[in-house]
Design a protein around this motif. Structure first.
Motif, PDB file in Angstrom:
ATOM      1  N   LEU A   1       0.824  -1.211   0.000  1.00  0.00           N
ATOM      2  CA  LEU A   1       0.000   0.000   0.000  1.00  0.00           C
ATOM      3  C   LEU A   1       0.858   1.261   0.000  1.00  0.00           C
ATOM      4  CD1 LEU A   1      -2.907  -0.937   2.428  1.00  0.00           C
ATOM      5  CD2 LEU A   1      -3.016  -0.665  -0.047  1.00  0.00           C
ATOM      6  N   ALA A   2       1.990   1.227   0.693  1.00  0.00           N
ATOM      7  CA  ALA A   2       2.886   2.381   0.696  1.00  0.00           C
ATOM      8  C   ALA A   2       3.449   2.633  -0.699  1.00  0.00           C
ATOM      9  CB  ALA A   2       4.017   2.158   1.695  1.00  0.00           C
TER      10      ALA A   2
ATOM     11  N   ALA B   1      -9.448   7.990 -10.879  1.00  0.00           N
ATOM     12  CA  ALA B   1      -9.854   6.583 -10.888  1.00  0.00           C
ATOM     13  C   ALA B   1      -8.915   5.742 -10.021  1.00  0.00           C
ATOM     14  CB  ALA B   1      -9.884   6.045 -12.313  1.00  0.00           C
ATOM     15  N   PHE B   2      -7.629   6.025 -10.090  1.00  0.00           N
ATOM     16  CA  PHE B   2      -6.664   5.292  -9.263  1.00  0.00           C
ATOM     17  C   PHE B   2      -6.976   5.487  -7.792  1.00  0.00           C
ATOM     18  CE2 PHE B   2      -2.887   5.196  -6.627  1.00  0.00           C
ATOM     19  CZ  PHE B   2      -2.356   3.957  -6.942  1.00  0.00           C
TER      20      PHE B   2
ATOM     21  N   TRP C   1     -10.894   2.274  -1.810  1.00  0.00           N
ATOM     22  CA  TRP C   1     -11.684   1.085  -1.511  1.00  0.00           C
ATOM     23  C   TRP C   1     -10.784  -0.072  -1.084  1.00  0.00           C
ATOM     24  CZ3 TRP C   1     -16.428   0.940  -0.093  1.00  0.00           C
ATOM     25  CH2 TRP C   1     -17.303   1.919  -0.517  1.00  0.00           C
ATOM     26  N   ALA C   2      -9.640  -0.214  -1.716  1.00  0.00           N
ATOM     27  CA  ALA C   2      -8.709  -1.286  -1.345  1.00  0.00           C
ATOM     28  C   ALA C   2      -8.212  -1.098   0.086  1.00  0.00           C
ATOM     29  CB  ALA C   2      -7.537  -1.332  -2.314  1.00  0.00           C
ATOM     30  N   VAL C   3      -7.905   0.135   0.458  1.00  0.00           N
ATOM     31  CA  VAL C   3      -7.433   0.413   1.819  1.00  0.00           C
ATOM     32  C   VAL C   3      -8.524   0.137   2.840  1.00  0.00           C
ATOM     33  CG1 VAL C   3      -6.682   2.248   3.385  1.00  0.00           C
ATOM     34  CG2 VAL C   3      -5.660   2.048   1.121  1.00  0.00           C
TER      35      VAL C   3
ATOM     36  N   SER D   1      -8.151  -2.734   5.608  1.00  0.00           N
ATOM     37  CA  SER D   1      -8.196  -2.356   7.020  1.00  0.00           C
ATOM     38  C   SER D   1      -9.222  -3.183   7.791  1.00  0.00           C
ATOM     39  CB  SER D   1      -8.528  -0.874   7.159  1.00  0.00           C
ATOM     40  OG  SER D   1      -7.526  -0.099   6.555  1.00  0.00           O
ATOM     41  N   VAL D   2     -10.379  -3.379   7.205  1.00  0.00           N
ATOM     42  CA  VAL D   2     -11.429  -4.169   7.875  1.00  0.00           C
ATOM     43  C   VAL D   2     -10.981  -5.623   8.034  1.00  0.00           C
ATOM     44  CG1 VAL D   2     -13.766  -5.080   7.593  1.00  0.00           C
ATOM     45  CG2 VAL D   2     -13.315  -2.667   7.166  1.00  0.00           C
TER      46      VAL D   2
END
Length: 50
Positions: free
Chosen positions: A14-15, A28-29, A35-37, A41-42
């Motif tokens: 992610l970094a 868009a990115f 949403w991916a983060v 996280s969840v």
């Protein structure tokens, strides 16, 4: 311990994606990234709490 290494590795990914996003700078990115983060996280929170 294996769970912690997987989560740590995904945080590094992610970094790198954040740095790539700063270079690309497209809406868009960032929408996909956000949403991916949130999903990461969840899922990470659930895994660590078990």
């Amino acid at each position: 311990m294996k769970k912690n290494k997987i989560i740590g590795g995904l945080l590094l990914v992610l970094a790198v994606a954040t740095i790539a996003g700063m270079i690309i700078n497209k809406d868009a990115f960032w929408t996909i990234y956000n949403w991916a983060v949130i999903i990461f996280s969840v899922v990470s929170g659930i895994v660590l709490l078990k």
